[in-house]
Design a protein around this motif. Sequence first.
Motif, mmCIF file in Angstrom:
data_model
loop_
_atom_site.group_PDB
_atom_site.id
_atom_site.type_symbol
_atom_site.label_atom_id
_atom_site.label_comp_id
_atom_site.label_asym_id
_atom_site.label_seq_id
_atom_site.Cartn_x
_atom_site.Cartn_y
_atom_site.Cartn_z
ATOM 1 N N VAL A 24 6.653 8.863 -1.277
ATOM 2 C CA VAL A 24 5.535 9.599 -1.880
ATOM 3 C C VAL A 24 4.375 9.701 -0.896
ATOM 4 O O VAL A 24 3.754 10.766 -0.761
ATOM 5 C CB VAL A 24 5.074 8.913 -3.181
ATOM 6 N N ALA A 25 4.080 8.606 -0.191
ATOM 7 C CA ALA A 25 2.985 8.602 0.777
ATOM 8 C C ALA A 25 3.234 9.612 1.884
ATOM 9 O O ALA A 25 2.324 10.342 2.302
ATOM 10 C CB ALA A 25 2.818 7.202 1.362
ATOM 11 N N LYS A 26 4.461 9.679 2.348
ATOM 12 C CA LYS A 26 4.793 10.638 3.404
ATOM 13 C C LYS A 26 4.660 12.072 2.909
ATOM 14 O O LYS A 26 4.133 12.938 3.617
ATOM 15 C CB LYS A 26 6.215 10.384 3.905
ATOM 16 N N LYS A 27 5.116 12.314 1.681
ATOM 17 C CA LYS A 27 5.047 13.658 1.115
ATOM 18 C C LYS A 27 3.610 14.111 0.917
ATOM 19 O O LYS A 27 3.266 15.282 1.161
ATOM 20 C CB LYS A 27 5.794 13.693 -0.216
ATOM 21 N N LEU A 28 2.753 13.190 0.480
ATOM 22 C CA LEU A 28 1.357 13.532 0.204
ATOM 23 C C LEU A 28 0.436 13.281 1.401
ATOM 24 O O LEU A 28 -0.772 13.499 1.304
ATOM 25 C CB LEU A 28 0.863 12.742 -1.011
ATOM 26 N N GLU A 29 1.029 12.805 2.501
ATOM 27 C CA GLU A 29 0.290 12.561 3.746
ATOM 28 C C GLU A 29 -0.881 11.605 3.524
ATOM 29 O O GLU A 29 -2.035 11.901 3.833
ATOM 30 C CB GLU A 29 -0.199 13.887 4.342
ATOM 31 N N CYS A 30 -0.544 10.448 2.951
ATOM 32 C CA CYS A 30 -1.550 9.411 2.737
ATOM 33 C C CYS A 30 -0.907 8.044 3.000
ATOM 34 O O CYS A 30 0.293 7.949 3.267
ATOM 35 C CB CYS A 30 -2.127 9.487 1.332
ATOM 36 N N ALA A 31 -1.697 6.983 2.925
ATOM 37 C CA ALA A 31 -1.198 5.640 3.205
ATOM 38 C C ALA A 31 -0.430 5.080 2.011
ATOM 39 O O ALA A 31 -0.681 5.453 0.859
ATOM 40 C CB ALA A 31 -2.365 4.719 3.550
ATOM 41 N N ASP A 32 0.504 4.177 2.284
ATOM 42 C CA ASP A 32 1.257 3.521 1.219
ATOM 43 C C ASP A 32 0.316 2.825 0.238
ATOM 44 O O ASP A 32 0.534 2.851 -0.978
ATOM 45 C CB ASP A 32 2.214 2.481 1.809
ATOM 46 N N ALA A 33 -0.730 2.185 0.801
ATOM 47 C CA ALA A 33 -1.677 1.453 -0.044
ATOM 48 C C ALA A 33 -2.398 2.400 -1.003
ATOM 49 O O ALA A 33 -2.717 2.023 -2.144
ATOM 50 C CB ALA A 33 -2.691 0.717 0.829
ATOM 51 N N THR A 34 -2.651 3.620 -0.550
ATOM 52 C CA THR A 34 -3.315 4.609 -1.408
ATOM 53 C C THR A 34 -2.424 4.973 -2.590
ATOM 54 O O THR A 34 -2.895 5.075 -3.735
ATOM 55 C CB THR A 34 -3.650 5.876 -0.597
ATOM 56 N N GLN A 62 -7.586 10.285 -18.882
ATOM 57 C CA GLN A 62 -6.967 11.356 -18.092
ATOM 58 C C GLN A 62 -6.797 10.938 -16.631
ATOM 59 O O GLN A 62 -7.728 10.425 -16.005
ATOM 60 C CB GLN A 62 -7.820 12.629 -18.162
ATOM 61 N N PRO A 63 -5.623 11.169 -16.047
ATOM 62 C CA PRO A 63 -5.435 10.892 -14.620
ATOM 63 C C PRO A 63 -6.333 11.792 -13.770
ATOM 64 O O PRO A 63 -6.721 12.883 -14.190
ATOM 65 C CB PRO A 63 -3.955 11.232 -14.384
ATOM 66 N N THR A 64 -6.649 11.339 -12.582
ATOM 67 C CA THR A 64 -7.398 12.159 -11.633
ATOM 68 C C THR A 64 -6.436 13.122 -10.945
ATOM 69 O O THR A 64 -5.215 13.035 -11.113
ATOM 70 C CB THR A 64 -8.078 11.284 -10.574
ATOM 71 N N TYR A 65 -7.002 14.008 -10.151
ATOM 72 C CA TYR A 65 -6.183 14.970 -9.404
ATOM 73 C C TYR A 65 -5.155 14.254 -8.527
ATOM 74 O O TYR A 65 -3.960 14.588 -8.545
ATOM 75 C CB TYR A 65 -7.100 15.849 -8.557
ATOM 76 N N HIS A 66 -5.601 13.262 -7.755
ATOM 77 C CA HIS A 66 -4.694 12.557 -6.845
ATOM 78 C C HIS A 66 -3.670 11.719 -7.605
ATOM 79 O O HIS A 66 -2.516 11.607 -7.175
ATOM 80 C CB HIS A 66 -5.492 11.690 -5.871
ATOM 81 N N GLU A 67 -4.077 11.162 -8.728
ATOM 82 C CA GLU A 67 -3.131 10.395 -9.542
ATOM 83 C C GLU A 67 -2.046 11.303 -10.122
ATOM 84 O O GLU A 67 -0.869 10.924 -10.180
ATOM 85 C CB GLU A 67 -3.883 9.666 -10.661
ATOM 86 N N MET A 68 -2.427 12.521 -10.521
ATOM 87 C CA MET A 68 -1.439 13.475 -11.021
ATOM 88 C C MET A 68 -0.456 13.867 -9.923
ATOM 89 O O MET A 68 0.759 13.970 -10.159
ATOM 90 C CB MET A 68 -2.142 14.723 -11.560
ATOM 91 N N ARG A 69 -0.949 14.088 -8.726
ATOM 92 C CA ARG A 69 -0.061 14.449 -7.616
ATOM 93 C C ARG A 69 0.938 13.335 -7.340
ATOM 94 O O ARG A 69 2.124 13.597 -7.093
ATOM 95 C CB ARG A 69 -0.880 14.741 -6.357
ATOM 96 N N VAL A 70 0.458 12.093 -7.378
ATOM 97 C CA VAL A 70 1.358 10.954 -7.159
ATOM 98 C C VAL A 70 2.393 10.883 -8.280
ATOM 99 O O VAL A 70 3.600 10.723 -8.029
ATOM 100 C CB VAL A 70 0.557 9.639 -7.073
ATOM 101 N N GLU A 126 10.624 13.010 -8.092
ATOM 102 C CA GLU A 126 11.696 13.290 -7.137
ATOM 103 C C GLU A 126 12.183 12.017 -6.451
ATOM 104 O O GLU A 126 13.386 11.825 -6.257
ATOM 105 C CB GLU A 126 11.207 14.293 -6.088
ATOM 106 N N ASP A 127 11.252 11.154 -6.084
ATOM 107 C CA ASP A 127 11.584 9.878 -5.437
ATOM 108 C C ASP A 127 10.396 8.955 -5.642
ATOM 109 O O ASP A 127 9.303 9.237 -5.159
ATOM 110 C CB ASP A 127 11.858 10.084 -3.937
ATOM 111 N N SER A 128 10.594 7.862 -6.363
ATOM 112 C CA SER A 128 9.477 6.996 -6.745
ATOM 113 C C SER A 128 9.123 5.943 -5.698
ATOM 114 O O SER A 128 8.191 5.166 -5.909
ATOM 115 C CB SER A 128 9.792 6.307 -8.078
ATOM 116 N N ARG A 129 9.833 5.902 -4.582
ATOM 117 C CA ARG A 129 9.506 4.926 -3.547
ATOM 118 C C ARG A 129 8.143 5.245 -2.942
ATOM 119 O O ARG A 129 7.880 6.397 -2.578
ATOM 120 C CB ARG A 129 10.583 4.912 -2.460
ATOM 121 N N HIS A 130 7.303 4.230 -2.824
ATOM 122 C CA HIS A 130 5.927 4.433 -2.370
ATOM 123 C C HIS A 130 5.871 5.088 -1.001
ATOM 124 O O HIS A 130 5.047 5.980 -0.756
ATOM 125 C CB HIS A 130 5.178 3.101 -2.353
ATOM 126 N N LYS A 131 6.726 4.672 -0.092
ATOM 127 C CA LYS A 131 6.709 5.227 1.264
ATOM 128 C C LYS A 131 7.059 6.711 1.266
ATOM 129 O O LYS A 131 6.474 7.493 2.012
ATOM 130 C CB LYS A 131 7.673 4.460 2.168
#
Length: 261
Positions: free
Chosen positions: A212-222, A191-199, A205-210
């Motif tokens: 998604v990171a901006k939308k979820l307010e986290c780092a690209d590496a995350t 099962q995915p975790t909460y943060h993995e599900m959000r990602v 909507e848009d699979s580009r890492h940058k």
Amino acid sequence: MNTARIPLDLTKLSCGGEFLSNFIESYFEPAHLRDACTRKHLIANFLSAKRGGFESMHDLIGMTPKELWGPDAFQRRDQLNMDPIVASDEIKNVNRMANFEAQALFCRRPVSIHRSILDFNGIAHFQRVLKIPILSSYSNKVVALLTVLQDLTHHLHCSKIFHLYQKFYPIKKAIQKTLEHFKLEKYFCGQPTYHEMRVLLSMREDSRHKVVAKKLECADATVSSHIANLQSKLKSGAVHDVLSQLPSIPENEQDAYIWID
């Protein structure tokens, strides 16, 4: 009953002596008519019965909402293997709807709200509920209340559907139910975790890492780390194969919907 009192969108239907009965039974979503004084169901369609886990619309006739979800509800829950959360939420919903119906009866005009609700098998829905007072053609008195439902779940972004399940279930169960909702559980061996599900859901909507990171307010590496974890939990294929199974982004999603807690 004075069908002229029904709003314009319903009067477009052909009105006859059995108008209300025919309308309710043929309506494409749950609908029912209840007595204004006793609150007992007078007419209901199959979808209205099915939402509560009943086999026939006739099971609703003569019963009030409180009777439907009284002591017998727990017996029905056991027969259907119904999650206790479903019965508990419906009992709360009965009280919420009683206040809403009182408003319709007092104003003597149609009223509507939006609500989130679980059906008997634990699937979450976001609905528009319309309550229409029906007046007697003889006394101009409200004699019944027509209820029609419109399922708006398909207008929601998949991330909001995940949020919908979090309103009802603990987080792990909400993740499980969301995967079941989108028929994705078969793709995962873990099962995915909460943060993995959000990602995952944000990537629809848009699979580009940058992005998604901006939308979820986290780092690209995350984001990259979460995607790698998602990939490791798949039975086969890639994350993008799972994304293709998610519904497309609705064009007419309305962010102004009122969420009923």
